[in-house]
Design an enzyme around this catalytic site. Structure first.
Site, PDB file in Angstrom:
ATOM      1  N   SER A  20       2.473  -4.361   1.981  1.00 14.92           N
ATOM      2  CA  SER A  20       2.569  -3.566   0.772  1.00 14.92           C
ATOM      3  C   SER A  20       3.090  -4.455  -0.349  1.00 14.92           C
ATOM      4  O   SER A  20       3.361  -5.641  -0.138  1.00 14.92           O
ATOM      5  CB  SER A  20       3.527  -2.402   0.981  1.00 14.92           C
ATOM      6  OG  SER A  20       4.844  -2.914   1.042  1.00 14.92           O
ATOM      7  N   LYS A  21       3.277  -3.841  -1.508  1.00 17.16           N
ATOM      8  CA  LYS A  21       3.713  -4.616  -2.669  1.00 17.16           C
ATOM      9  C   LYS A  21       5.016  -5.370  -2.410  1.00 17.16           C
ATOM     10  O   LYS A  21       5.259  -6.415  -2.987  1.00 17.16           O
ATOM     11  CB  LYS A  21       3.883  -3.687  -3.878  1.00 17.16           C
ATOM     12  CG  LYS A  21       2.560  -3.066  -4.302  1.00 17.16           C
ATOM     13  CD  LYS A  21       2.520  -2.774  -5.790  1.00 17.16           C
ATOM     14  CE  LYS A  21       1.136  -2.363  -6.227  1.00 17.16           C
ATOM     15  NZ  LYS A  21       0.894  -0.926  -6.131  1.00 17.16           N
ATOM     16  N   ARG A  22       5.837  -4.782  -1.531  1.00 13.84           N
ATOM     17  CA  ARG A  22       7.107  -5.439  -1.197  1.00 13.84           C
ATOM     18  C   ARG A  22       6.896  -6.863  -0.673  1.00 13.84           C
ATOM     19  O   ARG A  22       7.755  -7.714  -0.755  1.00 13.84           O
ATOM     20  CB  ARG A  22       7.811  -4.670  -0.074  1.00 13.84           C
ATOM     21  CG  ARG A  22       8.676  -3.551  -0.519  1.00 13.84           C
ATOM     22  CD  ARG A  22       9.393  -2.934   0.664  1.00 13.84           C
ATOM     23  NE  ARG A  22       8.517  -2.603   1.780  1.00 13.84           N
ATOM     24  CZ  ARG A  22       8.541  -3.208   2.949  1.00 13.84           C
ATOM     25  NH1 ARG A  22       9.405  -4.153   3.205  1.00 13.84           N
ATOM     26  NH2 ARG A  22       7.705  -2.849   3.902  1.00 13.84           N
ATOM     27  N   HIS A  23       5.728  -7.090  -0.069  1.00 16.18           N
ATOM     28  CA  HIS A  23       5.480  -8.401   0.534  1.00 16.18           C
ATOM     29  C   HIS A  23       4.912  -9.405  -0.459  1.00 16.18           C
ATOM     30  O   HIS A  23       4.549 -10.502  -0.087  1.00 16.18           O
ATOM     31  CB  HIS A  23       4.516  -8.256   1.719  1.00 16.18           C
ATOM     32  CG  HIS A  23       5.086  -7.444   2.833  1.00 16.18           C
ATOM     33  ND1 HIS A  23       4.736  -6.126   3.043  1.00 16.18           N
ATOM     34  CD2 HIS A  23       5.987  -7.746   3.777  1.00 16.18           C
ATOM     35  CE1 HIS A  23       5.398  -5.661   4.086  1.00 16.18           C
ATOM     36  NE2 HIS A  23       6.167  -6.620   4.551  1.00 16.18           N
ATOM     37  N   GLY A  24       4.814  -9.008  -1.720  1.00 13.89           N
ATOM     38  CA  GLY A  24       4.264  -9.933  -2.719  1.00 13.89           C
ATOM     39  C   GLY A  24       2.940  -9.411  -3.228  1.00 13.89           C
ATOM     40  O   GLY A  24       2.658  -8.210  -3.152  1.00 13.89           O
TER      41      GLY A  24
END
Ligand code: GLU
Length: 493
Positions: free
Chosen positions: A254-258
């Site tokens: 997800s966006k958390r991973h970049g």
């Protein structure tokens, strides 16, 4: 049996093009090219609220950027068109009418509130929420009453009871589902728009798709789709559900991973060859140890048999390593072209430079070639050439300028610098040798203070590279101001 491989990529144009979508597209494309089959691009835009032409354009541009083409589909046309679902509504209606006429589908007048109540009751009861078939057998009077109320019906597919549904999957083997776990599901919404599970079957069947390669999250939809194939007497394709993409911490990417969209990677200056190579390895395991594959090699080597069942992990370090390989392979002109927008963004160039200035910029940019994974890293890698106000980056670097012989070394350096006719790497090396000889100091004690004064840093490219690019005047100015700031007087002539 299908006698030719026909695969499709069928994105919903509802937002940024996710890297997982690009991976599905790539697997389809590689499979089509490997098998001498056809690649079809179909746009699934039945979510009228969330779909946009802008997103469709974005997906097509990203596919082209990654080097994928399509033999049939939106823009290029073909014998099975139209290839945009909202342009195929009459086809969905035709087959829905047939299912209705045959009693394989029926009108459902249940309201959203009634359906929600049924759902909650089932959940309370510890049962799987599903439609229990209230409208399966409603009387003509009841229908008339609903119509009088102004209710608009949906069309539901009548799911046969007690059936084992077999999904033949190239990745997962045979997967069996029980039809009793599936409630009668909506195939056409009350506004006449078909649902995904229905439209996808009509399209895949009419477009004679032989292999459906898509993300694992659709595996649970597949039994519903199989039922519709069977109900309409369509031949089923072979399925291939490719595993989820997880972040490095093994949770769903997800966006958390970049960065998660293809566009973000393009903007960061990753190269299509690097992304393709990396995406291919997200789930597909080549036979040997090789990790760098050109697109031609991918086409040659790719096979669905080597696509793994277990989740693929998105390892950004691996992407960077792969992309760095392709960055290093660029010729000077292409490397500079890749750097250009990032150098402009950083304020290091305007884009209007020409002549000697442009030549200088090219040389500066090229010094980053071996050191970056993607183009957005280039400005940071060359920043030392643009800022003459050098400050030691930390206490250790500052301490270098306080060493015993710094004043002598710097004085010799400045004097020698101006005696050089052609200031190139070789001349710089000769100068340092001669200072060493004169002072009898170790090499490090000679070049480290110069390095810190010129760059603020104890590490980095060789001085033989840096000094010719800075030129004698800027090198001198940096040394003088560095020493002044450190409170060290230069030796008298
Ligand atoms: N439009 C669907 C999606 O974007 C396609 C799924 C499929 O390939 O069947 O997920």
């Amino acid at each position: 049996m299908f006698n030719i491989v026909r695969v499709r990529f069928a994105p919903s144009p509802t937002g940024p093009f996710h890297i997982g979508g690009a991976r599905s597209a790539l697997f389809n494309w590689l499979f089509a090219r490997k098998m001498g089959g056809k690649m079809i691009l179909r746009i699934e835009d039945t979510d009228l609220e969330r779909s946009s032409r802008e997103s469709e354009e974005n997906i097509k541009a990203a596919l082209k950027w990654l080097g994928m083409d399509w033999d049939e589909g939106v823009d290029v046309g073909g014998p099975y068109g139209p290839y945009r679902q909202t342009e195929r509504l009459d086809l969905y209606k035709k087959y829905a009418d047939r299912l209705l006429a045959e009693g394989q589908a029926y009108y459902c007048y249940c309201s959203d509130e009634e359906l929600e109540k049924e759902r909650q009751d089932l959940l309370k009861d510890g049962q799987m929420p599903r439609y229990m078939g209230k409208c399966r057998h409603i009387s003509a009077e009841q229908i008339a009453a609903y119509k009088a109320e102004g209710r608009k019906p949906t069309v539901r597919f009548r799911v046969p009871e007690n059936q084992q549904i077999l999904v033949c999957d190239m990745v997962r083997g045979d997967v069996v589902f029980d039809s009793n776990g599936i409630g009668d599901f909506v195939i056409v919404k009350s506004d006449g728009i078909p649902t995904y599970n229905y439209a996808v079957v009509i399209d895949d069947a009419l477009m004679e798709i032989s292999h459906v390669i898509r993300a694992e999250e659709h595996l649970s939809n597949t039994p519903r789709q199989c039922l519709i194939y069977d109900a309409l007497g369509f031949e089923k394709p072979v399925f291939g559900h490719i595993s989820l993409i997880l972040g490095k911490d093994h949770t769903k990417m997800s966006k958390r991973h970049g960065a998660t969209s293809v566009d973000q990677y393009r903007q960061l200056g990753y190269l299509p060859a690097g992304i393709d190579n990396f995406l291919a390895l997200l789930g597909w395991a080549p036979g040997g140890e090789q990790e760098i594959f050109s697109v031609a090699e991918l086409i040659k080597e790719f096979s669905m048999e080597r696509v793994a069942k277990n989740p693929a992990v998105f390892d950004i370090d691996k992407l960077n390593w792969i992309n760095q390989h392709y960055m290093r392979q660029l010729d000077a002109e292409s490397f500079f072209a890749a750097a250009r927008p990032h150098m402009i963004d950083a304020g290091y160039m305007t884009g209007d430079e020409s002549g000697a200035m442009l030549d200088w910029l090219k040389k500066v940019v090229l010094t980053a070639k071996e050191h970056v994974s993607y183009a957005a890293q280039i400005p940071d890698c060359v920043k030392m050439y643009f800022n003459d106000d050098v400050i030691p980056e930390d206490n250790d670097a500052a301490a270098v300028l306080q060493a015993e012989n710094v004043a002598t070394v710097m004085s010799l350096f400045l004097r020698g610098l101006h005696d050089i006719d052609v200031l190139d790497g070789a001349a710089v090396k000769i100068l340092f040798k001669s200072i060493q000889k004169t002072t009898k100091l170790k090499g490090k004690d000679v070049f480290m203070p110069v390095r810190v004064a010129l760059t603020g840093n104890q590490h980095g490219p060789e001085l033989a590279e840096i000094i010719p690019l800075l030129g004698a005047d800027r090198a001198e100015a940096r040394v003088k101001s560095g020493l002044a700031k450190a409170g060290i007087p230069l030796c008298k002539e």
